[in-house]
Write a protein that holds these residues in place. Structure first.
Motif, PDB file in Angstrom:
ATOM      1  N   ILE A   1       0.766  -1.180  -0.003  1.00  0.00           N
ATOM      2  CA  ILE A   1      -0.059  -0.133   0.017  1.00  0.00           C
ATOM      3  C   ILE A   1       0.868   1.180  -0.125  1.00  0.00           C
ATOM      4  O   ILE A   1       1.951   1.452   0.730  1.00  0.00           O
ATOM      5  N   LEU A   2       0.453   2.487  -0.796  1.00  0.00           N
ATOM      6  CA  LEU A   2       1.181   3.529  -0.892  1.00  0.00           C
ATOM      7  C   LEU A   2       0.979   4.265   0.537  1.00  0.00           C
ATOM      8  O   LEU A   2      -0.196   4.434   0.894  1.00  0.00           O
ATOM      9  N   SER A   3       2.211   4.948   0.912  1.00  0.00           N
ATOM     10  CA  SER A   3       2.128   5.430   2.076  1.00  0.00           C
ATOM     11  C   SER A   3       3.259   6.739   2.214  1.00  0.00           C
ATOM     12  O   SER A   3       3.849   6.735   1.142  1.00  0.00           O
ATOM     13  N   THR A   4       2.949   7.825   2.777  1.00  0.00           N
ATOM     14  CA  THR A   4       4.019   8.771   2.672  1.00  0.00           C
ATOM     15  C   THR A   4       4.203   9.236   4.177  1.00  0.00           C
ATOM     16  O   THR A   4       3.526   8.787   5.056  1.00  0.00           O
ATOM     17  N   ARG A   5       5.319   9.996   4.146  1.00  0.00           N
ATOM     18  CA  ARG A   5       5.810  10.662   5.461  1.00  0.00           C
ATOM     19  C   ARG A   5       6.121  12.182   5.344  1.00  0.00           C
ATOM     20  O   ARG A   5       6.759  12.507   4.224  1.00  0.00           O
ATOM     21  N   THR A   6       5.486  12.814   6.044  1.00  0.00           N
ATOM     22  CA  THR A   6       5.636  14.319   6.055  1.00  0.00           C
ATOM     23  C   THR A   6       6.939  14.728   6.570  1.00  0.00           C
ATOM     24  O   THR A   6       7.436  13.973   7.546  1.00  0.00           O
ATOM     25  N   LYS A   7       7.388  15.737   6.408  1.00  0.00           N
ATOM     26  CA  LYS A   7       8.706  16.257   6.578  1.00  0.00           C
ATOM     27  C   LYS A   7       8.582  16.576   8.133  1.00  0.00           C
ATOM     28  O   LYS A   7       7.711  17.145   8.723  1.00  0.00           O
TER      29      LYS A   7
ATOM     30  N   LEU B   1       4.238  -0.185   1.693  1.00  0.00           N
ATOM     31  CA  LEU B   1       4.419  -0.746   2.649  1.00  0.00           C
ATOM     32  C   LEU B   1       3.665  -1.926   2.732  1.00  0.00           C
ATOM     33  O   LEU B   1       2.513  -2.057   2.033  1.00  0.00           O
ATOM     34  N   GLY B   2       4.157  -3.089   3.185  1.00  0.00           N
ATOM     35  CA  GLY B   2       3.370  -4.208   3.434  1.00  0.00           C
ATOM     36  C   GLY B   2       3.203  -4.527   4.894  1.00  0.00           C
ATOM     37  O   GLY B   2       3.603  -3.588   5.843  1.00  0.00           O
ATOM     38  N   TYR B   3       2.530  -5.547   5.241  1.00  0.00           N
ATOM     39  CA  TYR B   3       1.760  -5.547   6.722  1.00  0.00           C
ATOM     40  C   TYR B   3       2.965  -5.741   7.644  1.00  0.00           C
ATOM     41  O   TYR B   3       2.782  -5.266   8.650  1.00  0.00           O
ATOM     42  N   ALA B   4       4.010  -6.295   7.359  1.00  0.00           N
ATOM     43  CA  ALA B   4       5.270  -6.173   8.348  1.00  0.00           C
ATOM     44  C   ALA B   4       5.442  -4.777   8.860  1.00  0.00           C
ATOM     45  O   ALA B   4       6.238  -4.685   9.671  1.00  0.00           O
ATOM     46  N   ASP B   5       5.136  -3.788   8.118  1.00  0.00           N
ATOM     47  CA  ASP B   5       5.505  -2.317   8.401  1.00  0.00           C
ATOM     48  C   ASP B   5       4.349  -1.667   9.133  1.00  0.00           C
ATOM     49  O   ASP B   5       4.397  -0.389   9.541  1.00  0.00           O
ATOM     50  N   ARG B   6       3.357  -2.491   9.558  1.00  0.00           N
ATOM     51  CA  ARG B   6       2.216  -1.883  10.391  1.00  0.00           C
ATOM     52  C   ARG B   6       2.685  -1.036  11.535  1.00  0.00           C
ATOM     53  O   ARG B   6       1.803   0.081  11.627  1.00  0.00           O
ATOM     54  N   GLU B   7       3.654  -1.119  12.256  1.00  0.00           N
ATOM     55  CA  GLU B   7       3.867  -0.473  13.165  1.00  0.00           C
ATOM     56  C   GLU B   7       4.579   0.845  13.009  1.00  0.00           C
ATOM     57  O   GLU B   7       4.771   1.902  13.699  1.00  0.00           O
TER      58      GLU B   7
ATOM     59  N   VAL C   1       2.829   2.961  10.752  1.00  0.00           N
ATOM     60  CA  VAL C   1       2.003   3.945  10.529  1.00  0.00           C
ATOM     61  C   VAL C   1       0.904   4.523  11.625  1.00  0.00           C
ATOM     62  O   VAL C   1       1.000   3.920  12.721  1.00  0.00           O
ATOM     63  N   SER C   2       0.221   5.412  11.626  1.00  0.00           N
ATOM     64  CA  SER C   2      -0.592   5.812  12.458  1.00  0.00           C
ATOM     65  C   SER C   2      -1.699   4.844  13.140  1.00  0.00           C
ATOM     66  O   SER C   2      -1.869   3.928  12.315  1.00  0.00           O
ATOM     67  N   PRO C   3      -2.301   5.142  13.878  1.00  0.00           N
ATOM     68  CA  PRO C   3      -3.186   4.199  14.634  1.00  0.00           C
ATOM     69  C   PRO C   3      -4.469   3.830  13.845  1.00  0.00           C
ATOM     70  O   PRO C   3      -4.726   2.891  13.548  1.00  0.00           O
ATOM     71  N   VAL C   4      -5.027   4.828  13.097  1.00  0.00           N
ATOM     72  CA  VAL C   4      -6.139   4.687  12.120  1.00  0.00           C
ATOM     73  C   VAL C   4      -5.407   3.860  11.152  1.00  0.00           C
ATOM     74  O   VAL C   4      -6.314   2.887  10.353  1.00  0.00           O
ATOM     75  N   ASP C   5      -4.510   4.241  10.510  1.00  0.00           N
ATOM     76  CA  ASP C   5      -3.833   3.400   9.306  1.00  0.00           C
ATOM     77  C   ASP C   5      -3.569   1.817   9.859  1.00  0.00           C
ATOM     78  O   ASP C   5      -3.827   0.960   9.026  1.00  0.00           O
ATOM     79  N   GLN C   6      -3.183   1.553  11.112  1.00  0.00           N
ATOM     80  CA  GLN C   6      -3.151   0.210  11.591  1.00  0.00           C
ATOM     81  C   GLN C   6      -4.361  -0.460  11.364  1.00  0.00           C
ATOM     82  O   GLN C   6      -4.486  -1.714  10.850  1.00  0.00           O
ATOM     83  N   ILE C   7      -5.443   0.074  11.843  1.00  0.00           N
ATOM     84  CA  ILE C   7      -6.697  -0.522  11.547  1.00  0.00           C
ATOM     85  C   ILE C   7      -7.034  -0.966  10.267  1.00  0.00           C
ATOM     86  O   ILE C   7      -7.576  -2.062   9.803  1.00  0.00           O
TER      87      ILE C   7
END
Length: 132
Positions: A17-23, A106-112, A114-120
Motif C-alpha cells: 500500500i502506498l504511504s507517505t511521510r511528512t517532513k 508498505l506491507g503488513y510487516a510495516d504496520r508499526e 503507521v498511525s493508529p487509524v492506518d493500523q486498523i
C-alpha cells in the motif's frame, strides 16, 4: 469528544500500500487530507493528492472504500480521527511534493510504522488478503 474528519486515498499494488511521510515526522500516513469549505470528497481528495504526490485522480474511477476511526496520532488522548477512504486510478508519476518527504510502498510487516487509524486499515486489508 473531538473528531478530526479526513479523507485518504488507498492505492494497493502487488500486495503493498502506498504511504507517505511528512517532513519532520517519523510515522507514515496514507495520502490525503481535510476538506476545505464547500469541497466535496472528490474535489478535496484530488486536490490533496495533486499537492502531495503530483498525480491526478481520475474521477470516474474513484470509489468509496470505507470509513475508519481511531485515536488521532500526535493529538491528546480522546481526540479521534475519522478517515473516509477512497480508491481510484490516476494519471502522472507519483513523487513527493509539498510537505511530503518520502513516498513508500508498505506491507503488513510495516504496520508499526503507521498511525493508529492506518493500523486498523492495515489489519482489515490483511484479513481481506489485499496486503502482503
Amino acid at each position: 469528544m473531538e473528531t478530526i474528519d479526513k479523507l485518504a486515498w488507498i492505492e494497493i499494488k502487488d500486495g503493498l500500500i502506498l504511504s507517505t511521510r511528512t517532513k519532520g515526522r517519523t510515522k507514515f500516513y496514507f495520502p490525503g487530507g481535510k476538506r476545505e469549505a464547500d469541497e466535496n470528497d472528490f474535489s478535496a481528495l484530488s486536490r490533496e493528492i495533486k499537492e502531495e504526490l503530483t498525480v491526478d485522480l481520475i474521477e470516474k474511477t474513484v470509489n468509496y472504500f470505507g470509513t475508519f476511526q481511531a485515536q488521532a496520532d500526535l493529538h491528546p488522548e480522546g481526540v479521534q480521527v475519522k478517515m473516509t477512504c477512497y480508491t481510484g486510478s490516476y494519471t502522472g508519476t507519483i513523487q513527493p511534493a509539498a510537505e511530503i518527504e518520502e513516498v513508500v510502498w508498505l506491507g503488513y510487516a510495516d504496520r508499526e510504522k503507521v498511525s493508529p487509524v492506518d493500523q486498523i486499515i492495515f489489519d482489515w486489508l490483511k484479513e481481506e488478503r489485499l496486503l502482503k
